[in-house]
Design a protein around this motif. Structure first.
Motif, PDB file in Angstrom:
ATOM      1  N   ILE B 282       0.840  -1.206   0.000  1.00  0.00           N
ATOM      2  CA  ILE B 282       0.000   0.000   0.000  1.00  0.00           C
ATOM      3  C   ILE B 282       0.871   1.251   0.000  1.00  0.00           C
ATOM      4  O   ILE B 282       0.573   2.236  -0.693  1.00  0.00           O
ATOM      5  CB  ILE B 282      -0.974  -0.036   1.195  1.00  0.00           C
ATOM      6  CG1 ILE B 282      -1.999  -1.165   0.982  1.00  0.00           C
ATOM      7  CG2 ILE B 282      -1.682   1.303   1.372  1.00  0.00           C
ATOM      8  CD1 ILE B 282      -2.882  -1.453   2.184  1.00  0.00           C
ATOM      9  N   GLY B 283       1.960   1.206   0.749  1.00  0.00           N
ATOM     10  CA  GLY B 283       2.891   2.335   0.712  1.00  0.00           C
ATOM     11  C   GLY B 283       3.418   2.571  -0.701  1.00  0.00           C
ATOM     12  O   GLY B 283       3.461   3.707  -1.189  1.00  0.00           O
ATOM     13  N   ALA B 284       3.790   1.473  -1.370  1.00  0.00           N
ATOM     14  CA  ALA B 284       4.313   1.588  -2.737  1.00  0.00           C
ATOM     15  C   ALA B 284       3.232   2.102  -3.681  1.00  0.00           C
ATOM     16  O   ALA B 284       3.514   2.897  -4.596  1.00  0.00           O
ATOM     17  CB  ALA B 284       4.826   0.221  -3.202  1.00  0.00           C
ATOM     18  N   LEU B 285       1.999   1.681  -3.440  1.00  0.00           N
ATOM     19  CA  LEU B 285       0.880   2.128  -4.284  1.00  0.00           C
ATOM     20  C   LEU B 285       0.696   3.637  -4.178  1.00  0.00           C
ATOM     21  O   LEU B 285       0.499   4.327  -5.182  1.00  0.00           O
ATOM     22  CB  LEU B 285      -0.397   1.399  -3.852  1.00  0.00           C
ATOM     23  CG  LEU B 285      -1.698   1.836  -4.523  1.00  0.00           C
ATOM     24  CD1 LEU B 285      -1.625   1.627  -6.027  1.00  0.00           C
ATOM     25  CD2 LEU B 285      -2.875   1.064  -3.930  1.00  0.00           C
ATOM     26  N   GLY B 286       0.772   4.151  -2.943  1.00  0.00           N
ATOM     27  CA  GLY B 286       0.649   5.587  -2.756  1.00  0.00           C
ATOM     28  C   GLY B 286       1.700   6.350  -3.542  1.00  0.00           C
ATOM     29  O   GLY B 286       1.402   7.374  -4.177  1.00  0.00           O
ATOM     30  N   SER B 287       2.920   5.846  -3.509  1.00  0.00           N
ATOM     31  CA  SER B 287       3.986   6.503  -4.272  1.00  0.00           C
ATOM     32  C   SER B 287       3.677   6.455  -5.763  1.00  0.00           C
ATOM     33  O   SER B 287       3.842   7.454  -6.474  1.00  0.00           O
ATOM     34  CB  SER B 287       5.330   5.812  -4.016  1.00  0.00           C
ATOM     35  OG  SER B 287       5.638   5.878  -2.641  1.00  0.00           O
ATOM     36  N   ARG B 288       3.222   5.296  -6.223  1.00  0.00           N
ATOM     37  CA  ARG B 288       2.975   5.140  -7.666  1.00  0.00           C
ATOM     38  C   ARG B 288       1.864   6.074  -8.130  1.00  0.00           C
ATOM     39  O   ARG B 288       1.920   6.621  -9.234  1.00  0.00           O
ATOM     40  CB  ARG B 288       2.602   3.676  -7.948  1.00  0.00           C
ATOM     41  CG  ARG B 288       2.736   3.285  -9.386  1.00  0.00           C
ATOM     42  CD  ARG B 288       2.864   1.771  -9.555  1.00  0.00           C
ATOM     43  NE  ARG B 288       1.613   1.057  -9.424  1.00  0.00           N
ATOM     44  CZ  ARG B 288       1.318   0.222  -8.431  1.00  0.00           C
ATOM     45  NH1 ARG B 288       2.194  -0.004  -7.459  1.00  0.00           N
ATOM     46  NH2 ARG B 288       0.162  -0.396  -8.406  1.00  0.00           N
ATOM     47  N   LEU B 289       0.855   6.258  -7.288  1.00  0.00           N
ATOM     48  CA  LEU B 289      -0.278   7.118  -7.660  1.00  0.00           C
ATOM     49  C   LEU B 289      -0.043   8.582  -7.278  1.00  0.00           C
ATOM     50  O   LEU B 289      -0.895   9.434  -7.553  1.00  0.00           O
ATOM     51  CB  LEU B 289      -1.559   6.624  -6.971  1.00  0.00           C
ATOM     52  CG  LEU B 289      -2.053   5.222  -7.345  1.00  0.00           C
ATOM     53  CD1 LEU B 289      -3.272   4.845  -6.499  1.00  0.00           C
ATOM     54  CD2 LEU B 289      -2.401   5.146  -8.834  1.00  0.00           C
ATOM     55  N   SER B 290       1.107   8.873  -6.656  1.00  0.00           N
ATOM     56  CA  SER B 290       1.369  10.224  -6.137  1.00  0.00           C
ATOM     57  C   SER B 290       0.220  10.703  -5.256  1.00  0.00           C
ATOM     58  O   SER B 290      -0.232  11.845  -5.355  1.00  0.00           O
ATOM     59  CB  SER B 290       1.586  11.227  -7.277  1.00  0.00           C
ATOM     60  OG  SER B 290       2.680  10.855  -8.052  1.00  0.00           O
ATOM     61  N   LEU B 291      -0.264   9.801  -4.417  1.00  0.00           N
ATOM     62  CA  LEU B 291      -1.384  10.109  -3.539  1.00  0.00           C
ATOM     63  C   LEU B 291      -1.018   9.622  -2.139  1.00  0.00           C
ATOM     64  O   LEU B 291      -0.811   8.431  -1.931  1.00  0.00           O
ATOM     65  CB  LEU B 291      -2.640   9.377  -4.038  1.00  0.00           C
ATOM     66  CG  LEU B 291      -3.906   9.512  -3.197  1.00  0.00           C
ATOM     67  CD1 LEU B 291      -4.396  10.957  -3.193  1.00  0.00           C
ATOM     68  CD2 LEU B 291      -5.001   8.591  -3.759  1.00  0.00           C
ATOM     69  N   PRO B 292      -0.910  10.543  -1.174  1.00  0.00           N
ATOM     70  CA  PRO B 292      -0.566  10.104   0.180  1.00  0.00           C
ATOM     71  C   PRO B 292      -1.582   9.093   0.705  1.00  0.00           C
ATOM     72  O   PRO B 292      -2.792   9.317   0.578  1.00  0.00           O
ATOM     73  CB  PRO B 292      -0.621  11.398   1.000  1.00  0.00           C
ATOM     74  CG  PRO B 292      -0.534  12.502   0.009  1.00  0.00           C
ATOM     75  CD  PRO B 292      -1.133  11.987  -1.254  1.00  0.00           C
ATOM     76  N   LEU B 293      -1.101   8.009   1.256  1.00  0.00           N
ATOM     77  CA  LEU B 293      -1.975   7.029   1.917  1.00  0.00           C
ATOM     78  C   LEU B 293      -1.486   6.918   3.357  1.00  0.00           C
ATOM     79  O   LEU B 293      -0.339   6.543   3.595  1.00  0.00           O
ATOM     80  CB  LEU B 293      -1.892   5.668   1.206  1.00  0.00           C
ATOM     81  CG  LEU B 293      -2.318   5.675  -0.270  1.00  0.00           C
ATOM     82  CD1 LEU B 293      -2.158   4.280  -0.892  1.00  0.00           C
ATOM     83  CD2 LEU B 293      -3.746   6.165  -0.432  1.00  0.00           C
ATOM     84  N   SER B 294      -2.353   7.283   4.296  1.00  0.00           N
ATOM     85  CA  SER B 294      -1.946   7.359   5.700  1.00  0.00           C
ATOM     86  C   SER B 294      -2.547   6.209   6.493  1.00  0.00           C
ATOM     87  O   SER B 294      -3.755   5.971   6.425  1.00  0.00           O
ATOM     88  CB  SER B 294      -2.419   8.684   6.318  1.00  0.00           C
ATOM     89  OG  SER B 294      -1.898   9.780   5.584  1.00  0.00           O
ATOM     90  N   ARG B 295      -1.691   5.563   7.269  1.00  0.00           N
ATOM     91  CA  ARG B 295      -2.158   4.497   8.153  1.00  0.00           C
ATOM     92  C   ARG B 295      -2.566   5.150   9.466  1.00  0.00           C
ATOM     93  O   ARG B 295      -1.720   5.705  10.173  1.00  0.00           O
ATOM     94  CB  ARG B 295      -1.034   3.473   8.354  1.00  0.00           C
ATOM     95  CG  ARG B 295      -1.427   2.263   9.171  1.00  0.00           C
ATOM     96  CD  ARG B 295      -0.513   1.080   8.860  1.00  0.00           C
ATOM     97  NE  ARG B 295       0.898   1.395   9.060  1.00  0.00           N
ATOM     98  CZ  ARG B 295       1.521   1.390  10.243  1.00  0.00           C
ATOM     99  NH1 ARG B 295       0.860   1.091  11.340  1.00  0.00           N
ATOM    100  NH2 ARG B 295       2.806   1.684  10.324  1.00  0.00           N
ATOM    101  N   ILE B 296      -3.855   5.123   9.775  1.00  0.00           N
ATOM    102  CA  ILE B 296      -4.375   5.952  10.863  1.00  0.00           C
ATOM    103  C   ILE B 296      -4.938   5.160  12.028  1.00  0.00           C
ATOM    104  O   ILE B 296      -5.375   5.760  13.019  1.00  0.00           O
ATOM    105  CB  ILE B 296      -5.483   6.909  10.358  1.00  0.00           C
ATOM    106  CG1 ILE B 296      -6.656   6.125   9.748  1.00  0.00           C
ATOM    107  CG2 ILE B 296      -4.921   7.898   9.339  1.00  0.00           C
ATOM    108  CD1 ILE B 296      -7.876   6.995   9.419  1.00  0.00           C
ATOM    109  N   GLY B 297      -4.957   3.842  11.967  1.00  0.00           N
ATOM    110  CA  GLY B 297      -5.528   3.130  13.103  1.00  0.00           C
ATOM    111  C   GLY B 297      -5.599   1.640  12.885  1.00  0.00           C
ATOM    112  O   GLY B 297      -4.962   1.099  11.972  1.00  0.00           O
TER     113      GLY B 297
END
Lengths: 330, 330
Positions: B282-297
Motif C-alpha cells: 500500500i505504501g508503494a501504491l501511494g507513491s505510484r499514484l502520487s497520492l498520500p496514503l496514511s495508516r491511521i488506526g
C-alpha cells in the motif's frame, strides 16, 4: 395527406436535453435519444438503463395521493423499459422531500413497492435529502442481445399499432387544472388513468420478435410516433377513426376526445410498428394479454406524421380538437 | 479507549433512507447499505450502480460556479464507484432547472463532461425538466466478480487507512456560511477542495486485492468508518496524530482542524482497511499514484470507532474540536 410537424414543437427543456447529447453513443450500444440506453453485459444479453425525474406541480398535482405517486414514479421508468422490450431487474431512487411525514412516506413506499414487486424489480440504492419535492428513479433491465426494441427500426409498409386506449390521462390533467380553480372533482376513472399508469412490460417482451420499432406514449401519440418516424427516417399516416379512445371520454365531444388521444400524453401505452405479416400474431397476442392492440396506420416513405379521416382526407389539430383543415371556413 | 457512537446520530433523512431498506438484497448481489449496489452481469464481472441527488442550498451554495457543480455532481457518484473498486462506464443525468440559462448550462456541461471524459464514463440517458434546481446522477461501473470492495469485509487486526488529506472541504463549508453573513471570501484552496473533489478511482481499482473493506469519506471520516465498523461488526481505534489534515488548514487551531478532518465530511477520499501484511504494497501504491496514503488506526473486536492521542488516551469531540474528555475541568 397533411403532415403535422414530425415532432411537436420542441419545448425549451427538450432543447436542454439536446444540449447534453454529444452524438452517437461510444461505449453504449445505444445512447441518448431512445427510450433507454443499452449497455453490453454478457454475450447473451444487454443491460437497459433509463432515468426520469418528477417534480411537484409539474408532473403531478401537489395533493396527489402518495401511494399513486410512488406507483407512478416507478411506472414511467418501467414504461421506458417496456418500450425497449426489456425485463426489469432493479432501480435506484433519489428523493428530495421538504420534510419528514411518516404517513406520507409509508403510503409512497407502499405504492412504489407494490408495482416493483409485481414486476420483480428490486430497489438497490438510493439517496434521500431535504429539498423541494422531487423524485428521480433510474431503472435497469435486461434484454437478449440484439433484441431491444428501438425507435429507428420502422420500415416502409409496416403497420402502426398502439396498445390500450388513449386520452384519459390528458383529460384528467385538464380537469385537475379546473379543480384547482374551484371546479368539480376529477372523475375517478380519469384520475386512475393519470395516477396509475400500467407499464406494458409483458407486451414489450412479446414484441421483441414481432415489432420493428416501439416507443411509449408519454408526450402524446403523435409526438411519440414522430420520434419513431424521425429516427427511422420515414413518415406515418394515422387513421383517426382507428385510434382507440378511452371509454371514460364517452361523454366528451368527439373532436376534443380525439385531440386528447392524439396529443394529450401521459398514457404510457406502447406505440409500435410491425411488418404486415405479423398482423395475425399481434392480434392473438392482444387476446392472450387481454390488452386491446389497435392497428392505427401505416409507415410510408417521407417524413412527418399525418392524420386522416375515414375518407383519407387530412385532419389537423385546432383548439377544439382535430378537425378538417378548412374547418374555419365552414 | 473511549468510543464515540458507531455512527453519528442518524439525521431524519438517513432515517428515511432506512424506510426504503427492505433487508438483504434478493436479486442484487449487494443492495442498499453499501456505497453502491452490485448486479450480476456475466460470469466474469458485476455491474455496480450508485445514485446521488444534489439540491441547491443544501449540497452546494446557490452561487456555485456551474462548471464546478457539473464536476461535483458526477464526482460524488464516481467516488462511490471508487469505494467499490469499480471502473466507471456510464451515467444518467436528471436535472430540474428553474429556467434556461445557456451560459450556465454550457459551463455546467463543460465541468461535467471534463470529469466524465477523464474517466471514460459516458452519458447514456437523461431527463431535464423545470423545477427548483436539483441534480440526480446515477453512475454505472463494473468490477470483476467477487472483487468489489465492500463495507463489511474488515477483519480484527487490520490497519485502517485513508487517502489524501482531510478537513478542507468542511472548512470551506464553514467559511461559506460566514461569507453569506458578510465575511471574507473563502480562500481558493479550500473552495477548490469543496467544489472539485477528485474521485479516487485509480486507487479503488488497485485496492481490489489489497483492502478488506472500503468507503468514501462523504459524511466525515469517523461517521464513514463507523459504517464500516458496523457492517463488519468490529471496532476501530484511530490515532489522532496520524490523521492527515489538509495543508490549507495550517493556520487553523489544531483542535478545530482535527475536528474538521475527523467529522467534517465532503472530502471524497477513500478510507479502507487492509491486512497488516499489505502495508508495504500500500505504501508503494501511494507513491505510484502520487497520492498520500496514511495508516491511521487499527481494527479491533467490539464495536464503535474511538480516537486516541499519542499516549493512547481517548479523545472526544466538543464544539472547539477533539479534546481530552475532562477538558472542561481544566
Amino acid at each position: 395527406m397533411n403532415r403535422t410537424p414530425p415532432t411537436r414543437a420542441l419545448g425549451e427543456f427538450e432543447l436542454i436535453g439536446r444540449f447534453f447529447d454529444r452524438g452517437p453513443a461510444r461505449r453504449a450500444a445505444l445512447g441518448i435519444g431512445d427510450d433507454a440506453a443499452l449497455l453490453p453485459a454478457s454475450a447473451d444479453h444487454e443491460r437497459v438503463v433509463t432515468t426520469d425525474m418528477l417534480v411537484a406541480g409539474r408532473h403531478f398535482f401537489d395533493d396527489v395521493e402518495p401511494a399513486s405517486l410512488g406507483h407512478k414514479a416507478l411506472a414511467v421508468n418501467l414504461s421506458d423499459l417496456a418500450a425497449m422490450g426489456a425485463s426489469p431487474e432493479a432501480f435506484t431512487l433519489a428523493v428530495a422531500l421538504p420534510g419528514v411525514d411518516e404517513t406520507w412516506l409509508a403510503a409512497f413506499a407502499r405504492g412504489l413497492f407494490a408495482l416493483a414487486d409485481a414486476h420483480g424489480c428490486e430497489l438497490v440504492g438510493g439517496d434521500t435529502t431535504r429539498g423541494p419535492l422531487c423524485i428521480s428513479i433510474t431503472a435497469i433491465g435486461r434484454v437478449p442481445t440484439g433484441c431491444a426494441l428501438r425507435r429507428d427500426g420502422a420500415q416502409p409498409g409496416d403497420d402502426v399499432w398502439v396498445s390500450g386506449a388513449l386520452g384519459a390521462a390528458a383529460a384528467a390533467v385538464l380537469l385537475g387544472d379546473r379543480v384547482a380553480s374551484g371546479g368539480a372533482p376529477t372523475p375517478g376513472a380519469l384520475a386512475e388513468r393519470l395516477d396509475r399508469p400500467q407499464p406494458r412490460l409483458a407486451l414489450g417482451i412479446e414484441l421483441r420478435h414481432l415489432a420493428s420499432a416501439a416507443i411509449d406514449v408519454s408526450d402524446g401519440l403523435l409526438a411519440d410516433l414522430g420520434h419513431v418516424a424521425e429516427r427511422s427516417r420515414l413518415a406515418m399516416r394515422i387513421e383517426a377513426g382507428a385510434v382507440p379512445i378511452d371509454g371514460a371520454l364517452a361523454d366528451w365531444p368527439d373532436a376534443e376526445a380525439l385531440r386528447l388521444a392524439l396529443t394529450g400524453g401521459d398514457d404510457y401505452e406502447l406505440a409500435f410498428t410491425a411488418p404486415v405479416e405479423n398482423r395475425h400474431a399481434i392480434g392473438a397476442l392482444g387476446s392472450r394479454l387481454s390488452l386491446p392492440l389497435s392497428r392505427i396506420g401505416t409507415v410510408l416513405p417521407g417524413d412527418g406524421v399525418g392524420v386522416v379521416d375515414s375518407h383519407g382526407l387530412p385532419l389537423a389539430p385546432d383548439r377544439r380538437g382535430f378537425d378538417h383543415f378548412a374547418a374555419d371556413e365552414h
